[in-house]
Write a protein that holds these residues in place. Structure first.
Motif, PDB file in Angstrom:
ATOM      1  N   ASN A 298       0.816  -1.216   0.000  1.00  0.00           N
ATOM      2  CA  ASN A 298       0.000   0.000   0.000  1.00  0.00           C
ATOM      3  C   ASN A 298       0.848   1.265   0.000  1.00  0.00           C
ATOM      4  OD1 ASN A 298      -2.298  -1.535  -0.106  1.00  0.00           O
ATOM      5  ND2 ASN A 298      -2.844  -1.272   2.042  1.00  0.00           N
ATOM      6  N   THR A 299       2.110   1.165   0.429  1.00  0.00           N
ATOM      7  CA  THR A 299       2.988   2.337   0.321  1.00  0.00           C
ATOM      8  C   THR A 299       3.449   2.561  -1.112  1.00  0.00           C
ATOM      9  OG1 THR A 299       5.025   1.079   0.757  1.00  0.00           O
ATOM     10  CG2 THR A 299       3.834   1.960   2.680  1.00  0.00           C
ATOM     11  N   LYS A 300       3.291   1.552  -1.956  1.00  0.00           N
ATOM     12  CA  LYS A 300       3.758   1.637  -3.345  1.00  0.00           C
ATOM     13  C   LYS A 300       2.616   1.848  -4.330  1.00  0.00           C
ATOM     14  CE  LYS A 300       7.663  -1.413  -2.296  1.00  0.00           C
ATOM     15  NZ  LYS A 300       8.340  -2.691  -2.603  1.00  0.00           N
ATOM     16  N   LEU A 301       1.449   2.137  -3.823  1.00  0.00           N
ATOM     17  CA  LEU A 301       0.264   2.225  -4.668  1.00  0.00           C
ATOM     18  C   LEU A 301       0.371   3.345  -5.691  1.00  0.00           C
ATOM     19  CD1 LEU A 301      -2.619   1.312  -5.295  1.00  0.00           C
ATOM     20  CD2 LEU A 301      -3.403   2.684  -3.361  1.00  0.00           C
ATOM     21  N   ALA A 302       0.751   4.546  -5.246  1.00  0.00           N
ATOM     22  CA  ALA A 302       0.839   5.677  -6.175  1.00  0.00           C
ATOM     23  C   ALA A 302       1.901   5.426  -7.241  1.00  0.00           C
ATOM     24  CB  ALA A 302       1.141   6.965  -5.411  1.00  0.00           C
ATOM     25  N   ASP A 303       3.007   4.788  -6.843  1.00  0.00           N
ATOM     26  CA  ASP A 303       4.079   4.507  -7.800  1.00  0.00           C
ATOM     27  C   ASP A 303       3.615   3.515  -8.850  1.00  0.00           C
ATOM     28  OD1 ASP A 303       6.977   4.628  -8.590  1.00  0.00           O
ATOM     29  OD2 ASP A 303       6.852   2.495  -8.095  1.00  0.00           O
ATOM     30  N   ARG A 304       2.912   2.447  -8.435  1.00  0.00           N
ATOM     31  CA  ARG A 304       2.426   1.479  -9.411  1.00  0.00           C
ATOM     32  C   ARG A 304       1.403   2.110 -10.349  1.00  0.00           C
ATOM     33  NH1 ARG A 304      -1.441  -3.681  -8.922  1.00  0.00           N
ATOM     34  NH2 ARG A 304      -0.796  -4.747 -10.832  1.00  0.00           N
ATOM     35  N   ALA A 305       0.538   2.941  -9.791  1.00  0.00           N
ATOM     36  CA  ALA A 305      -0.449   3.617 -10.643  1.00  0.00           C
ATOM     37  C   ALA A 305       0.248   4.466 -11.697  1.00  0.00           C
ATOM     38  CB  ALA A 305      -1.377   4.469  -9.796  1.00  0.00           C
ATOM     39  N   ARG A 306       1.256   5.217 -11.285  1.00  0.00           N
ATOM     40  CA  ARG A 306       1.908   6.150 -12.208  1.00  0.00           C
ATOM     41  C   ARG A 306       2.763   5.421 -13.240  1.00  0.00           C
ATOM     42  NH1 ARG A 306       6.915   8.058 -12.281  1.00  0.00           N
ATOM     43  NH2 ARG A 306       7.366   7.202 -10.202  1.00  0.00           N
ATOM     44  N   ARG A 307       3.568   4.444 -12.808  1.00  0.00           N
ATOM     45  CA  ARG A 307       4.557   3.825 -13.699  1.00  0.00           C
ATOM     46  C   ARG A 307       4.006   2.649 -14.492  1.00  0.00           C
ATOM     47  NH1 ARG A 307       9.323   1.491 -12.287  1.00  0.00           N
ATOM     48  NH2 ARG A 307       8.673   0.908 -10.178  1.00  0.00           N
ATOM     49  N   PHE A 308       3.023   1.952 -13.947  1.00  0.00           N
ATOM     50  CA  PHE A 308       2.561   0.720 -14.568  1.00  0.00           C
ATOM     51  C   PHE A 308       1.134   0.834 -15.111  1.00  0.00           C
ATOM     52  CE2 PHE A 308       5.987  -0.520 -11.845  1.00  0.00           C
ATOM     53  CZ  PHE A 308       6.609  -1.579 -12.466  1.00  0.00           C
ATOM     54  N   CYS A 309       0.185   1.106 -14.219  1.00  0.00           N
ATOM     55  CA  CYS A 309      -1.220   0.943 -14.598  1.00  0.00           C
ATOM     56  C   CYS A 309      -1.788   2.120 -15.383  1.00  0.00           C
ATOM     57  CB  CYS A 309      -2.067   0.685 -13.352  1.00  0.00           C
ATOM     58  SG  CYS A 309      -1.688  -0.911 -12.579  1.00  0.00           S
ATOM     59  N   GLN A 310      -1.380   3.322 -15.050  1.00  0.00           N
ATOM     60  CA  GLN A 310      -1.925   4.478 -15.763  1.00  0.00           C
ATOM     61  C   GLN A 310      -1.544   4.455 -17.240  1.00  0.00           C
ATOM     62  OE1 GLN A 310      -2.805   8.301 -13.438  1.00  0.00           O
ATOM     63  NE2 GLN A 310      -0.908   8.764 -14.482  1.00  0.00           N
ATOM     64  N   PRO A 311      -0.268   4.245 -17.583  1.00  0.00           N
ATOM     65  CA  PRO A 311       0.045   4.135 -19.016  1.00  0.00           C
ATOM     66  C   PRO A 311      -0.520   2.873 -19.652  1.00  0.00           C
ATOM     67  CG  PRO A 311       2.023   3.836 -17.671  1.00  0.00           C
ATOM     68  CD  PRO A 311       0.950   4.311 -16.752  1.00  0.00           C
ATOM     69  N   ALA A 312      -0.622   1.780 -18.885  1.00  0.00           N
ATOM     70  CA  ALA A 312      -1.161   0.546 -19.459  1.00  0.00           C
ATOM     71  C   ALA A 312      -2.607   0.726 -19.898  1.00  0.00           C
ATOM     72  CB  ALA A 312      -1.064  -0.592 -18.449  1.00  0.00           C
ATOM     73  N   ALA A 313      -3.392   1.464 -19.109  1.00  0.00           N
ATOM     74  CA  ALA A 313      -4.804   1.692 -19.422  1.00  0.00           C
ATOM     75  C   ALA A 313      -5.023   2.962 -20.223  1.00  0.00           C
ATOM     76  CB  ALA A 313      -5.615   1.756 -18.131  1.00  0.00           C
ATOM     77  N   ARG A 314      -4.006   3.812 -20.312  1.00  0.00           N
ATOM     78  CA  ARG A 314      -4.129   5.118 -20.953  1.00  0.00           C
ATOM     79  C   ARG A 314      -5.228   5.944 -20.304  1.00  0.00           C
ATOM     80  NH1 ARG A 314      -1.896   6.056 -25.776  1.00  0.00           N
ATOM     81  NH2 ARG A 314      -3.716   7.205 -26.513  1.00  0.00           N
ATOM     82  N   LYS A 315      -5.426   5.732 -19.027  1.00  0.00           N
ATOM     83  CA  LYS A 315      -6.383   6.519 -18.248  1.00  0.00           C
ATOM     84  C   LYS A 315      -6.026   6.422 -16.783  1.00  0.00           C
ATOM     85  CE  LYS A 315      -9.921   4.164 -19.902  1.00  0.00           C
ATOM     86  NZ  LYS A 315      -9.389   3.007 -20.646  1.00  0.00           N
ATOM     87  N   LYS A 316      -6.487   7.375 -16.006  1.00  0.00           N
ATOM     88  CA  LYS A 316      -6.232   7.385 -14.570  1.00  0.00           C
ATOM     89  C   LYS A 316      -7.171   6.406 -13.871  1.00  0.00           C
ATOM     90  CE  LYS A 316      -7.516  10.843 -11.856  1.00  0.00           C
ATOM     91  NZ  LYS A 316      -7.607  12.167 -11.193  1.00  0.00           N
ATOM     92  N   PRO A 317      -6.702   5.707 -12.839  1.00  0.00           N
ATOM     93  CA  PRO A 317      -7.622   4.834 -12.109  1.00  0.00           C
ATOM     94  C   PRO A 317      -8.777   5.616 -11.488  1.00  0.00           C
ATOM     95  CG  PRO A 317      -5.339   4.364 -11.512  1.00  0.00           C
ATOM     96  CD  PRO A 317      -5.330   5.628 -12.317  1.00  0.00           C
ATOM     97  N   THR A 318      -9.987   5.087 -11.649  1.00  0.00           N
ATOM     98  CA  THR A 318     -11.154   5.652 -10.970  1.00  0.00           C
ATOM     99  C   THR A 318     -11.309   5.034  -9.589  1.00  0.00           C
ATOM    100  OG1 THR A 318     -12.191   5.648 -13.160  1.00  0.00           O
ATOM    101  CG2 THR A 318     -13.585   6.250 -11.289  1.00  0.00           C
ATOM    102  N   TYR A 319     -10.971   3.759  -9.477  1.00  0.00           N
ATOM    103  CA  TYR A 319     -11.102   3.046  -8.209  1.00  0.00           C
ATOM    104  C   TYR A 319      -9.766   2.372  -7.894  1.00  0.00           C
ATOM    105  CZ  TYR A 319     -16.038   3.713  -9.251  1.00  0.00           C
ATOM    106  OH  TYR A 319     -17.254   4.269  -9.560  1.00  0.00           O
TER     107      TYR A 319
END
Length: 461
Positions: free
Chosen positions: A416-437
């Protein structure tokens, strides 16, 4: 629910007026794609699968998006009258072609040069100069996913690509009265019912590893706004249990937890809640269960009745003004419900695969190695719903899962301390959108709320 009154939208202004209120202004027409994106570092993502081109020891394959950890980043630059894409991990090695296969080659090779042209909706083609041969995903064999190896072949949908910037520009979050539902990020509790406070949720040995350790009322008070619930059918109705309700002591009924949420919304009229149901019950049983929740119809939000697919998601301020503040999703199959003769959306429960995208749920066992890649939960031999899926005028909401097979306290705290980092580096570009949930286990550990706060300072175009 058995009567229109139970789950119909409150319509004191009339259905047409309500739809007008909740329909966001139509988004500006998409600008035509640039002839060629500016020089920079990109992920080369299939527009069909959402997977990313990776250098695999000289072969070029589509892999699950994995940020900077899998040779998936390519530097685009002009070279003569064409362009090359150099792998950031191997200097002088560029995405190219050898016969009908994609390969990495010396950047000076003629077979490493590409003509890049727009293919609509921010998509591009990569074409061999002087020939009608394109970088493409190989056709999908029956009963399988698309092959990993990328090919060089005919034009068509399989030969369209997103060039997703590794460092995408962002802009500040709009003011509160202007931001739309898909621009906001909500803290979400995975298996919110499995908390050991409100009641039993699994056989005794599984109860030792609850996904959460605070009850639903406390989760609401702490700012959780998304709730993932597992529903199983018993003679008593829709019950919240993990895998099975056998041997579970004091299980909680779905309607009980939904009543907690509706009561909270009645007392906090500026709040919005979403429920995700992993749903193993018959539609008639679910309808009867929801009918027991007092006030549900007063706050239920129906995106299927308010032009969302044509005009995009509405402003949060409009949802609050209309008192449409509870969104219900099911992961159940629409086709199965149609066969049964009763669809869940007929009584206000939306089919999640029609309205959201979601990454695969597990990062690993709970101990040992981690899988931080971000790829669709719904990409397999039978289904191709990439995280990058969009439609004209409509972008699905993105559910980002960030948890493991088992909830180990020390691991959850670190994750949970790495959540913002994973969102920024991995999931946000993978989905080409910001996480809603942002869905996590043990939201009380590692301060995932801070990641939600950070994500709510900007929008990702």
């Amino acid at each position: 629910m058995p009567t229109p009154r139970t789950l119909a939208l409150a319509a004191s202004t009339g259905a047409a007026a309500l739809a007008a209120l909740l329909t966001a202004p139509a988004p500006a027409a998409s600008l035509p794609a640039e002839a060629v994106p500016p020089a920079g570092t990109y992920y080369v993502q299939s527009a069909i699968t959402g997977l990313a081109a990776a250098d695999a020891s000289g072969a070029v394959e589509q892999h699950d998006p994995r940020g900077d950890e899998d040779h998936q980043q390519w530097t685009l630059r002009a070279q003569g009258s064409s362009y090359v894409l150099e792998n950031t991990d191997t200097a002088g090695s560029c995405l190219g072609r050898a016969g009908d296969l994609a390969r990495t080659l010396a950047c000076g090779s003629a077979d490493a040069a590409w003509e890049i042209a727009p293919a609509g909706e921010d998509r591009y083609t990569l074409k061999a100069p002087g020939a009608e041969r394109y970088l493409t995903v190989a056709p999908k064999p029956a009963g399988a996913t698309h092959p990993a190896a990328l090919a060089v072949g005919a034009p068509g949908d399989l030969a369209t690509w997103y060039l997703t910037p590794v460092a995408s520009p962002t802009r500040p979050m709009p003011p509160a009265d202007q931001r739309t539902l898909d621009q906001v990020t909500f803290l979400t509790a995975h298996n919110a019912y499995a908390n050991g406070v409100d009641g039993g949720f699994a056989p005794p040995f599984v109860n030792l590893l609850p996904n959460q350790n605070r009850g639903i009322d406390q989760q609401l008070a702490d700012g959780v706004r998304g709730f993932m619930l597992d529903l199983h059918q018993t003679p008593d109705g829709a019950i919240l249990c993990h895998d099975s309700c056998t041997l579970v002591s004091r299980p909680v009924a779905l309607w009980v937890d939904l009543q907690r949420m509706v009561d909270y919304l009645a007392a906090h009229r500026d709040q919005f809640v979403t429920v995700f149901m992993e749903d193993y019950v018959d539609p008639g049983v679910l309808r009867a269960e929801l009918a027991r929740v007092r006030g549900l119809s007063d706050v239920l939000y129906r995106p299927d009745r308010t032009g969302v697919r044509q005009n995009g998601w509405p402003r949060m301020a409009d949802l609050i003004a209309a008192d449409q503040r509870l969104l219900l999703f099911t992961d159940h199959s629409r086709a199965a419900d149609e066969s049964a003769g009763l669809t869940r959306d007929s009584f206000g429960v939306m089919y999640q695969r029609e309205w959201t995208v979601e990454n695969y749920w597990s990062m690993g066992s709970g101990v040992g190695s981690s899988d931080w890649s971000c790829y669709s939960r719904w990409y397999d031999a039978n289904t191709t719903l990439p995280l990058t899926r969009t439609e004209p005028g409509f972008r699905p909401l993105f559910v980002m899962n960030h948890f493991r097979d088992a909830t180990i306290t020390s691991t959850a705290r670190t994750d949970n301390t790495k959540l913002a980092d994973r969102a920024r580096r991995f999931c946000q570009p993978a989905a080409r959108k910001k996480p809603t949930y942002l869905a996590v286990d043990r939201y009380d550990l590692g301060d995932p709320a801070a990641a939600v706060t950070t994500l709510n300072t900007y929008v990702y175009p």
